[in-house]
Design a protein around this motif. Structure first.
Motif, PDB file in Angstrom:
ATOM      1  N   HIS A   1     119.131  65.315  30.308  1.00  0.00           N
ATOM      2  CA  HIS A   1     119.425  66.081  28.555  1.00  0.00           C
ATOM      3  C   HIS A   1     118.509  67.133  30.206  1.00  0.00           C
ATOM      4  N   HIS A   2     117.904  67.114  30.980  1.00  0.00           N
ATOM      5  CA  HIS A   2     117.470  67.933  31.251  1.00  0.00           C
ATOM      6  C   HIS A   2     118.480  68.151  33.320  1.00  0.00           C
ATOM      7  N   PRO A   3     118.599  69.505  33.783  1.00  0.00           N
ATOM      8  CA  PRO A   3     118.848  69.605  35.490  1.00  0.00           C
ATOM      9  C   PRO A   3     117.614  69.340  36.118  1.00  0.00           C
ATOM     10  N   GLY A   4     118.377  68.763  36.993  1.00  0.00           N
ATOM     11  CA  GLY A   4     117.681  68.794  38.236  1.00  0.00           C
ATOM     12  C   GLY A   4     117.421  66.868  38.084  1.00  0.00           C
ATOM     13  N   PHE A   5     118.190  66.307  38.270  1.00  0.00           N
ATOM     14  CA  PHE A   5     118.758  64.940  37.953  1.00  0.00           C
ATOM     15  C   PHE A   5     117.590  64.442  39.900  1.00  0.00           C
ATOM     16  N   LYS A   6     118.366  65.228  40.912  1.00  0.00           N
ATOM     17  CA  LYS A   6     118.364  64.707  42.247  1.00  0.00           C
ATOM     18  C   LYS A   6     116.358  64.269  42.186  1.00  0.00           C
ATOM     19  N   LYS A   7     115.815  65.512  41.883  1.00  0.00           N
ATOM     20  CA  LYS A   7     114.387  65.962  41.572  1.00  0.00           C
ATOM     21  C   LYS A   7     113.610  64.795  41.113  1.00  0.00           C
ATOM     22  N   ARG A   8     113.961  64.429  40.268  1.00  0.00           N
ATOM     23  CA  ARG A   8     113.582  63.527  39.047  1.00  0.00           C
ATOM     24  C   ARG A   8     114.451  62.210  39.218  1.00  0.00           C
ATOM     25  N   LEU A   9     114.626  61.513  40.617  1.00  0.00           N
ATOM     26  CA  LEU A   9     114.918  59.835  41.271  1.00  0.00           C
ATOM     27  C   LEU A   9     113.548  59.754  40.951  1.00  0.00           C
ATOM     28  N   PHE A  10     112.493  59.112  41.573  1.00  0.00           N
ATOM     29  CA  PHE A  10     111.570  58.666  41.478  1.00  0.00           C
ATOM     30  C   PHE A  10     111.604  58.155  40.261  1.00  0.00           C
ATOM     31  N   ALA A  11     110.982  59.486  39.470  1.00  0.00           N
ATOM     32  CA  ALA A  11     110.635  58.621  38.223  1.00  0.00           C
ATOM     33  C   ALA A  11     111.696  58.044  37.073  1.00  0.00           C
ATOM     34  N   ILE A  12     112.789  58.541  37.434  1.00  0.00           N
ATOM     35  CA  ILE A  12     114.114  57.749  36.364  1.00  0.00           C
ATOM     36  C   ILE A  12     113.653  56.598  37.260  1.00  0.00           C
ATOM     37  N   PHE A  13     114.101  56.232  38.272  1.00  0.00           N
ATOM     38  CA  PHE A  13     113.810  55.008  38.291  1.00  0.00           C
ATOM     39  C   PHE A  13     112.899  54.214  38.136  1.00  0.00           C
ATOM     40  N   MET A  14     111.418  54.205  38.185  1.00  0.00           N
ATOM     41  CA  MET A  14     110.722  53.914  37.624  1.00  0.00           C
ATOM     42  C   MET A  14     110.896  53.622  36.524  1.00  0.00           C
ATOM     43  N   HIS A  15     111.730  53.849  35.289  1.00  0.00           N
ATOM     44  CA  HIS A  15     111.913  53.715  34.170  1.00  0.00           C
ATOM     45  C   HIS A  15     112.932  52.403  33.718  1.00  0.00           C
ATOM     46  N   TYR A  16     114.397  52.548  34.902  1.00  0.00           N
ATOM     47  CA  TYR A  16     115.199  51.739  35.130  1.00  0.00           C
ATOM     48  C   TYR A  16     115.207  50.579  33.960  1.00  0.00           C
ATOM     49  N   GLY A  17     113.974  50.177  34.919  1.00  0.00           N
ATOM     50  CA  GLY A  17     113.969  48.290  33.996  1.00  0.00           C
ATOM     51  C   GLY A  17     113.398  48.707  32.674  1.00  0.00           C
ATOM     52  N   ARG A  18     112.977  50.018  31.655  1.00  0.00           N
ATOM     53  CA  ARG A  18     112.014  48.901  31.189  1.00  0.00           C
ATOM     54  C   ARG A  18     112.925  50.356  29.839  1.00  0.00           C
ATOM     55  N   CYS A  19     114.046  50.876  30.090  1.00  0.00           N
ATOM     56  CA  CYS A  19     114.144  52.023  28.899  1.00  0.00           C
ATOM     57  C   CYS A  19     115.983  52.151  29.202  1.00  0.00           C
ATOM     58  N   PRO A  20     116.860  51.402  28.246  1.00  0.00           N
ATOM     59  CA  PRO A  20     118.160  51.408  28.201  1.00  0.00           C
ATOM     60  C   PRO A  20     119.098  52.541  28.066  1.00  0.00           C
ATOM     61  N   ILE A  21     118.406  53.292  27.397  1.00  0.00           N
ATOM     62  CA  ILE A  21     118.997  54.352  27.974  1.00  0.00           C
ATOM     63  C   ILE A  21     119.775  54.761  29.335  1.00  0.00           C
ATOM     64  N   ILE A  22     118.107  54.804  30.228  1.00  0.00           N
ATOM     65  CA  ILE A  22     118.178  54.808  31.422  1.00  0.00           C
ATOM     66  C   ILE A  22     118.768  53.928  32.151  1.00  0.00           C
ATOM     67  N   PHE A  23     118.609  52.703  32.005  1.00  0.00           N
ATOM     68  CA  PHE A  23     119.559  51.563  32.363  1.00  0.00           C
ATOM     69  C   PHE A  23     120.812  51.747  32.481  1.00  0.00           C
ATOM     70  N   ASN A  24     121.437  52.170  31.339  1.00  0.00           N
ATOM     71  CA  ASN A  24     123.169  51.742  31.007  1.00  0.00           C
ATOM     72  C   ASN A  24     123.410  53.361  31.743  1.00  0.00           C
ATOM     73  N   VAL A  25     122.612  55.126  31.468  1.00  0.00           N
ATOM     74  CA  VAL A  25     123.572  55.941  32.412  1.00  0.00           C
ATOM     75  C   VAL A  25     123.340  55.839  33.982  1.00  0.00           C
ATOM     76  N   ILE A  26     122.319  55.097  34.781  1.00  0.00           N
ATOM     77  CA  ILE A  26     122.168  54.829  35.577  1.00  0.00           C
ATOM     78  C   ILE A  26     123.509  53.689  36.308  1.00  0.00           C
ATOM     79  N   GLU A  27     123.867  52.602  35.469  1.00  0.00           N
ATOM     80  CA  GLU A  27     124.465  51.883  35.913  1.00  0.00           C
ATOM     81  C   GLU A  27     126.136  52.686  35.691  1.00  0.00           C
TER      82      GLU A  27
END
Length: 165
Positions: free
Chosen positions: A130-156
């Motif tokens: 819900h925070h701006p700057g998604f592109k700046k946080r891609l490393f952290a977001i993808f670090m959690h992609y395989g562990r968080c259903p919210i992140i996984f589904n948003v990315i997919e």
């Protein structure tokens, strides 16, 4: 919505190479446009996922604890702040960094936070879509992609919205 953690973890491995290409696509896109897409997807997907059925973030992440968090938590637990630090926190030698001293979190019970109202800011903000700057946080977001259903589904879903092949 995919919420099974084993399915998500397996998909994260399968999608690893594609995700590298997808991150490059996101990086080359307009930041404001990406943020708006992610906000929309987050607002749609998050309410459909019951975090108390998962609790994976609390079981697997190192949780940073700020001074304000420690004050709130010690008050909720009815213990002096120093006692809270001694029982639950690991501090750096300089004392500038404080993290929960156990993974999973001390306060997780049956996938629920027993100190929910006083939980650390980091927990309140996770997964932070819900925070701006998604592109700046891609490393952290993808670090959690395989562990968080919210992140996984948003990315997919973001992949579909961006017509990623």
């Amino acid at each position: 919505m995919i919420t099974n953690l084993n399915t998500i973890a397996a998909a994260a491995v399968t999608n690893e190479n594609g995700n590298v290409r997808f991150k490059e696509m996101v990086q080359s896109s307009d930041s404001a446009t990406i943020d708006q897409l992610v906000f929309k997807l987050n607002d749609t997907i998050t309410p459909q996922i019951d975090c108390t059925q998962c609790g994976n973030c609390c079981r697997s992440l190192m949780i940073n604890v700020e001074a304000a968090d420690a004050g709130r938590l010690s008050k909720q637990l009815h213990i002096p702040e120093e006692t809270f630090y001694e029982r639950y926190i690991e501090r750096s030698n300089e004392g500038t960094l404080a993290v929960m001293s156990s993974i999973p979190c001390h306060f997780l019970f049956e996938n629920k936070c027993t100190v929910y109202e006083a939980r650390p800011n980091e927990c309140r903000e996770f997964p932070g879509l819900h925070h701006p700057g998604f592109k700046k946080r891609l490393f952290a977001i993808f670090m959690h992609y395989g562990r968080c259903p919210i992140i996984f589904n948003v990315i997919e879903q973001l992949k579909l919205e961006m017509e990623f092949k």
